[in-house]
Design a protein around this motif. Sequence first.
Motif, PDB file in Angstrom:
ATOM      1  N   PHE A 117       1.998  -3.489   4.340  1.00  0.00           N
ATOM      2  CA  PHE A 117       1.776  -2.266   5.110  1.00  0.00           C
ATOM      3  C   PHE A 117       3.033  -1.701   5.741  1.00  0.00           C
ATOM      4  CE2 PHE A 117      -2.162  -4.616   4.922  1.00  0.00           C
ATOM      5  CZ  PHE A 117      -2.971  -3.650   4.344  1.00  0.00           C
ATOM      6  N   VAL A 118       4.174  -2.281   5.412  1.00  0.00           N
ATOM      7  CA  VAL A 118       5.428  -1.748   5.946  1.00  0.00           C
ATOM      8  C   VAL A 118       5.903  -0.663   4.993  1.00  0.00           C
ATOM      9  CG1 VAL A 118       7.802  -2.301   6.548  1.00  0.00           C
ATOM     10  CG2 VAL A 118       5.980  -3.930   7.049  1.00  0.00           C
TER      11      VAL A 118
ATOM     12  N   GLY B  55      -5.269  -4.832 -13.687  1.00  0.00           N
ATOM     13  CA  GLY B  55      -5.229  -3.578 -12.942  1.00  0.00           C
ATOM     14  C   GLY B  55      -5.924  -3.769 -11.602  1.00  0.00           C
ATOM     15  N   THR B  56      -6.551  -2.726 -11.133  1.00  0.00           N
ATOM     16  CA  THR B  56      -7.384  -2.838  -9.932  1.00  0.00           C
ATOM     17  C   THR B  56      -8.593  -1.933 -10.123  1.00  0.00           C
ATOM     18  OG1 THR B  56      -7.548  -2.473  -7.554  1.00  0.00           O
ATOM     19  CG2 THR B  56      -6.002  -1.086  -8.719  1.00  0.00           C
ATOM     20  N   ALA B  57      -9.738  -2.381  -9.630  1.00  0.00           N
ATOM     21  CA  ALA B  57     -10.952  -1.582  -9.792  1.00  0.00           C
ATOM     22  C   ALA B  57     -10.780  -0.198  -9.159  1.00  0.00           C
ATOM     23  CB  ALA B  57     -12.151  -2.317  -9.179  1.00  0.00           C
ATOM     24  N   MET B  58      -9.983  -0.146  -8.077  1.00  0.00           N
ATOM     25  CA  MET B  58      -9.822   1.137  -7.380  1.00  0.00           C
ATOM     26  C   MET B  58      -8.913   2.108  -8.140  1.00  0.00           C
ATOM     27  SD  MET B  58     -11.744   1.838  -4.868  1.00  0.00           S
ATOM     28  CE  MET B  58     -10.953   3.418  -4.743  1.00  0.00           C
ATOM     29  N   SER B  59      -8.489   1.747  -9.337  1.00  0.00           N
ATOM     30  CA  SER B  59      -7.724   2.721 -10.129  1.00  0.00           C
ATOM     31  C   SER B  59      -8.632   3.868 -10.583  1.00  0.00           C
ATOM     32  CB  SER B  59      -7.034   2.064 -11.320  1.00  0.00           C
ATOM     33  OG  SER B  59      -7.997   1.552 -12.195  1.00  0.00           O
TER      34      SER B  59
ATOM     35  N   TYR C 248       0.798  -1.225   0.000  1.00  0.00           N
ATOM     36  CA  TYR C 248       0.000   0.000   0.000  1.00  0.00           C
ATOM     37  C   TYR C 248       0.828   1.271   0.000  1.00  0.00           C
ATOM     38  CZ  TYR C 248      -4.872  -1.333   0.272  1.00  0.00           C
ATOM     39  OH  TYR C 248      -6.123  -1.746  -0.036  1.00  0.00           O
ATOM     40  N   PHE C 249       1.973   1.215   0.697  1.00  0.00           N
ATOM     41  CA  PHE C 249       2.674   2.468   0.963  1.00  0.00           C
ATOM     42  C   PHE C 249       4.074   2.478   0.342  1.00  0.00           C
ATOM     43  CE2 PHE C 249      -0.081   1.630   4.742  1.00  0.00           C
ATOM     44  CZ  PHE C 249      -1.082   2.520   4.395  1.00  0.00           C
ATOM     45  N   GLY C 250       4.238   1.807  -0.786  1.00  0.00           N
ATOM     46  CA  GLY C 250       5.577   1.651  -1.374  1.00  0.00           C
ATOM     47  C   GLY C 250       6.146   2.896  -2.034  1.00  0.00           C
TER      48      GLY C 250
ATOM     49  N   ARG D 276      -8.263  11.546  -7.569  1.00  0.00           N
ATOM     50  CA  ARG D 276      -7.591  11.538  -6.262  1.00  0.00           C
ATOM     51  C   ARG D 276      -7.531  10.096  -5.756  1.00  0.00           C
ATOM     52  NH1 ARG D 276      -9.185  11.636  -0.851  1.00  0.00           N
ATOM     53  NH2 ARG D 276     -11.392  11.561  -1.405  1.00  0.00           N
ATOM     54  N   HIS D 277      -6.356   9.684  -5.299  1.00  0.00           N
ATOM     55  CA  HIS D 277      -6.196   8.307  -4.817  1.00  0.00           C
ATOM     56  C   HIS D 277      -5.945   8.299  -3.315  1.00  0.00           C
ATOM     57  CE1 HIS D 277      -6.167   6.013  -8.604  1.00  0.00           C
ATOM     58  NE2 HIS D 277      -5.819   7.185  -9.124  1.00  0.00           N
ATOM     59  N   LEU D 278      -6.450   7.247  -2.665  1.00  0.00           N
ATOM     60  CA  LEU D 278      -6.252   7.148  -1.223  1.00  0.00           C
ATOM     61  C   LEU D 278      -4.848   6.651  -0.889  1.00  0.00           C
ATOM     62  CD1 LEU D 278      -9.641   5.587   0.019  1.00  0.00           C
ATOM     63  CD2 LEU D 278      -8.975   7.989  -0.096  1.00  0.00           C
ATOM     64  N   VAL D 279      -4.297   5.811  -1.758  1.00  0.00           N
ATOM     65  CA  VAL D 279      -2.948   5.273  -1.497  1.00  0.00           C
ATOM     66  C   VAL D 279      -2.152   5.241  -2.808  1.00  0.00           C
ATOM     67  CG1 VAL D 279      -3.581   3.841   0.502  1.00  0.00           C
ATOM     68  CG2 VAL D 279      -3.783   2.875  -1.786  1.00  0.00           C
ATOM     69  N   PRO D 280      -0.819   5.303  -2.703  1.00  0.00           N
ATOM     70  CA  PRO D 280       0.011   5.296  -3.923  1.00  0.00           C
ATOM     71  C   PRO D 280      -0.171   4.033  -4.761  1.00  0.00           C
ATOM     72  CG  PRO D 280       1.331   5.881  -1.994  1.00  0.00           C
ATOM     73  CD  PRO D 280      -0.018   5.509  -1.476  1.00  0.00           C
ATOM     74  N   TYR D 281      -0.511   2.909  -4.127  1.00  0.00           N
ATOM     75  CA  TYR D 281      -0.671   1.655  -4.874  1.00  0.00           C
ATOM     76  C   TYR D 281      -1.706   1.809  -5.989  1.00  0.00           C
ATOM     77  CZ  TYR D 281      -2.919  -2.873  -5.791  1.00  0.00           C
ATOM     78  OH  TYR D 281      -3.521  -3.950  -6.400  1.00  0.00           O
ATOM     79  N   THR D 282      -2.886   2.332  -5.674  1.00  0.00           N
ATOM     80  CA  THR D 282      -3.924   2.439  -6.716  1.00  0.00           C
ATOM     81  C   THR D 282      -3.533   3.498  -7.754  1.00  0.00           C
ATOM     82  OG1 THR D 282      -5.248   4.001  -5.412  1.00  0.00           O
ATOM     83  CG2 THR D 282      -5.767   1.667  -5.164  1.00  0.00           C
ATOM     84  N   ALA D 283      -2.837   4.555  -7.295  1.00  0.00           N
ATOM     85  CA  ALA D 283      -2.368   5.563  -8.264  1.00  0.00           C
ATOM     86  C   ALA D 283      -1.383   4.931  -9.244  1.00  0.00           C
ATOM     87  CB  ALA D 283      -1.711   6.725  -7.522  1.00  0.00           C
TER      88      ALA D 283
END
Length: 385
Positions: free
Chosen positions: A368-369, A133-137, A99-101, A156-163
């Motif tokens: 999540f690290v 991909g991912t639906a949350m894209s 999520y936070f890479g 706008r994305h909630l986390v960099p992963y979906t962006a």
Amino acid sequence: MARILLTGATGLLGGAVLHETLDRDDGTSWICLVRCANADQGRQRVAARLARFTDPFTAQRLARKVEIVPGDFTQADHDNDPRLDGVTHILHLAADTSYFGGERLFRTNRDGTLALARRAARMRNLQRFLHIGTAMSCGAEAGPVVAESRPDPEARHLVPYTASKAATEEALAAEFPDLPLVVARPSIVVGHSTLGAGPSSSILWLVRAADRLRLLPCAPESCCDIVPADWAAGALLTLLRKHDLAHDLYHVSAGLPSVTRWSALNRAFEAAEPSDGVRALSCFDLSDRAALRDRFRAVFGLDSPLKQTMLRATRAYYAFCALDMTFANDRLLAEGVAPAPALSDYLATCLANSAPIIDQFADDLEMFVPPPAPGPAALPQAVVA
Ligand SMILES: NC(=O)c1ccc[n+]([C@@H]2O[C@H](COP(=O)([O-])OP(=O)(O)OC[C@H]3O[C@@H](n4cnc5c(N)ncnc54)[C@H](OP(=O)(O)O)[C@@H]3O)[C@@H](O)[C@H]2O)c1
């Protein structure tokens, strides 16, 4: 004869796809691009993933049916292995799913997929490049029912992963207009409809934690778009192999026909693990950080870095739950894929072979690290909730 290149065979969906298909003996050959020192080690990695779906003997037998190409998809454009030249289909599942890479997510997911696409452009018999991909894209504001359309680059994305996943789709479409590209976007994959939590408890821990907390960031009638891994694998195989597809972009999702409501999950939990018969859920405002932290501390404790990270992960997932989104899947159903079972229908199967919630979360911990801070002395830090 189809010759399929699979990336991500050692991951959840890759294992589910191989488990669904390798026993068919329909003349298809599968080549798995796996990070490993040599083919034997790669095969053992694939077998280890398959062993989550079946007994170890069958897992070994199935793993012997695939060819292993050791490699990293982000370097695929430099891979001159001749076995890749005759590939007819690509199922590109591999991704950095943390999520936070940060910037690393873009290097792997977007730039890496472009490297694979450059290699694909040299495959003369290629009929389909199925990119996952991912639906949350779609970003955070596309609901409540999200259509199957190209991502809005300004979303706008909630986390960099979906962006990073949205940027990958955009870059592929822009730079490879001649590739036989189809994009499949899964929603949220949780458990297996008959094997329960055996193959994976990813995200299942969150659903169970929400039940234990009795606290939701949304109304109980809100939706969560969840599908089981075996159904998702079957849908991906249809999109990979069906000769003529009507579209080049699909949600692999529950959609309105199979969407799970928290209220239905609440009843399913009560049926599977009876409590007081009421199991009252309350709602809270996600911006009230103390409300979640205090309840979490009371239910699970906050006495270890693992639990602190689990609180942080719960907060991250709750932000998605609060969006109350459903991903339209009319296109997929029109291709002949049966609707997914709702999680409330197979929850009891998942609970029957579930480990304790905190152990299930530990399996997802890597996601999540946060990346280490730059510099030679940097070490992954305990996450403070
Ligand atoms: N699971 C879900 O709920 C969900 C929902 C929406 C979309 N998706 C998408 O579906 C796809 C598969 O998800 P998943 O849950 O199966 O993921 P996963 O379990 O995290 O597996 C990721 C896979 O990608 C491989 N990989 C990562 N970087 C690689 C690299 N540089 N070279 C080669 N392989 C690499 C991993 O290999 P190693 O074993 O070597 O690390 C692993 O096999 C992803 O694209 C994800 O974004 C998943």
